[in-house]
Enzyme design. Sequence first.
Site, PDB file in Angstrom:
ATOM      1  N   ASP A 101       7.280 -13.132  38.814  1.00 38.16           N
ATOM      2  CA  ASP A 101       8.282 -12.739  39.810  1.00 38.16           C
ATOM      3  C   ASP A 101       7.869 -13.198  41.193  1.00 38.16           C
ATOM      4  O   ASP A 101       8.293 -12.651  42.195  1.00 38.16           O
ATOM      5  CB  ASP A 101       8.477 -11.219  39.796  1.00 38.16           C
ATOM      6  CG  ASP A 101       7.199 -10.470  40.172  1.00 38.16           C
ATOM      7  OD1 ASP A 101       6.098 -10.998  39.906  1.00 38.16           O
ATOM      8  OD2 ASP A 101       7.298  -9.366  40.741  1.00 38.16           O
TER       9      ASP A 101
ATOM     10  N   ASP B  19       7.671 -11.927  46.577  1.00 37.75           N
ATOM     11  CA  ASP B  19       7.417 -11.193  45.343  1.00 37.75           C
ATOM     12  C   ASP B  19       8.472 -10.090  45.212  1.00 37.75           C
ATOM     13  O   ASP B  19       8.743  -9.362  46.181  1.00 37.75           O
ATOM     14  CB  ASP B  19       6.005 -10.598  45.389  1.00 37.75           C
ATOM     15  CG  ASP B  19       5.592 -10.012  44.053  1.00 37.75           C
ATOM     16  OD1 ASP B  19       4.738 -10.634  43.389  1.00 37.75           O
ATOM     17  OD2 ASP B  19       6.103  -8.939  43.681  1.00 37.75           O
ATOM     18  N   LEU B  20       9.096  -9.995  44.027  1.00 37.11           N
ATOM     19  CA  LEU B  20      10.055  -8.911  43.797  1.00 37.11           C
ATOM     20  C   LEU B  20       9.302  -7.587  43.655  1.00 37.11           C
ATOM     21  O   LEU B  20       8.319  -7.511  42.906  1.00 37.11           O
ATOM     22  CB  LEU B  20      10.876  -9.185  42.532  1.00 37.11           C
ATOM     23  CG  LEU B  20      11.775 -10.434  42.560  1.00 37.11           C
ATOM     24  CD1 LEU B  20      12.495 -10.576  41.227  1.00 37.11           C
ATOM     25  CD2 LEU B  20      12.773 -10.360  43.694  1.00 37.11           C
TER      26      LEU B  20
END
Length: 513
Positions: free
Chosen positions: A429, A386-387
């Site tokens: 994301d 996950d960003l």
Amino acid sequence: MVYLSCCIRLPPRRRAGRKLPHGEGANGIKGNEAGHTLRYLFALVLFLAYLAVCMGLFILYEKNSVNVHTLRTLRSNVQQQCEQFTGIIDTQFSVLESLAEVSSAQESLTDPANLAIADAIVSGGDFTRILFVEPSGTARTNDGTVAKVNHRSYFTTAIDGNRTVSDPLSSAVDDRGIVVLAVPAKSGDGTVTGVIGGVYDIDALSKFLFSGLYNGSGDPLLITSDGTLVSTTSSALLASSENFFDYCASMELLGGAAPDQVRQDFASGAGGYFFARKDTQVQYMVYQSAGLDNGWMMCYTVSGQEASADYDFIFQDVLCLGVAVLLGILLLLLFFFHHTLRERRRLLRQAQTDPLTGLHNRASTRECVNSWLATPRRQGALLMLDLDNFKEINDVWGHQAGDAILIRTAELLRNHFRQSDIIGRIGGDEFMILMKDVGAPPVVEAHMRRLCEEFRLLTDVNYPQISLSCSVGAVMVPIRSVTFEALYDYADRALYQAKHDGKNGWSFAPEEL
């Protein structure tokens, strides 16, 4: 430089238990593709079968046309031969009548001068012998043979003053099958003084007829109105003791006149035809009045193969044309089929691919992982990435910047992991990576550490102010059977733990699921 990974702290999210929607999945798409392919193949086979049936019907039509033209040609040839036969017979009668006129001027029919003329006629090949018959019925031939013929019908007809052709006879001289052309010999006052006859060999009579047709492969026949053979070269008819009508009735009629009709035509002197099968071979039979007063019929029989030989090129051309057309249509259909299949595969790839990043989409990722889990002796690790603070990137720099960062993220993941690994974007994301053939957690941990380092160095040339970081959660795939949902849940929990620990890091799920 804005370092967004630490600008805003989001409250911890409740991630445990989150499930991927089932959706159609790659198998469903592949199933539809297989169904469409089968339908295309069925339509192709059906269309080719339709073309084959049309070609078969066309060939049958052409075959029927060939039969019609063949019979028409045969009837024309038989009619011409009948006219030729009548002309030859008339010529022979004229020769005999000339001899009779000369002979009547002598004191005796058997005068040496008459015999010399007869020898010249025989040597010319028209007759096998000449008969000089006294009114008493005593006949002397030009070669000196004497016989009694007063019981012959040709003698009684000719002695009455009429020219005639006898029915088939057995020669009284040598028992050969013959026919006799007979004319009366008359004195100056018209009194019949005897009969002049010319003997024809039946075989010779048959051979000169139709000798130029079908390379001599057919058989001419002379038949009386009651079906008795006068002459023929047909071995089948010669070997048969049947009447001609009985012989015809023994054949399997395929077209034309039936046996009863043939009898009626012979009785009335009408022409006709039929074609039938005899001993697996098709025979064409055409008959026509011979043009004589005795009711003889001229017939000609030839095999279907020989009769239609002149038209074989039609079937060959039709066959070549049909094969060429079928091949052309088949190639065209295969081209359309290939083009359609390629287009469907493109659509399938689109359905399986995230349009922005080119990675597997959510449904495709799930299906690929499930397929891998079904393989025996598999080992690996499932990673959730996950960003960090991606929402702030969209909010501050806009969605165009966010899309650019996602594309750069996909490139980084492709370069970092092997081609055999499964990489998918499963959310805005969020990314999922299945590392195959990895059994040691330290190897996975090294990958996660390096990933975090690479993300900290990742920038986009259009947005150099944005700094990135990521959080990663991982779970080792146990040897025992496990579901995708269970793996996803544990990897998601590990990711949540990495986020909870301050982001920009990684976390492992418990080793035992």
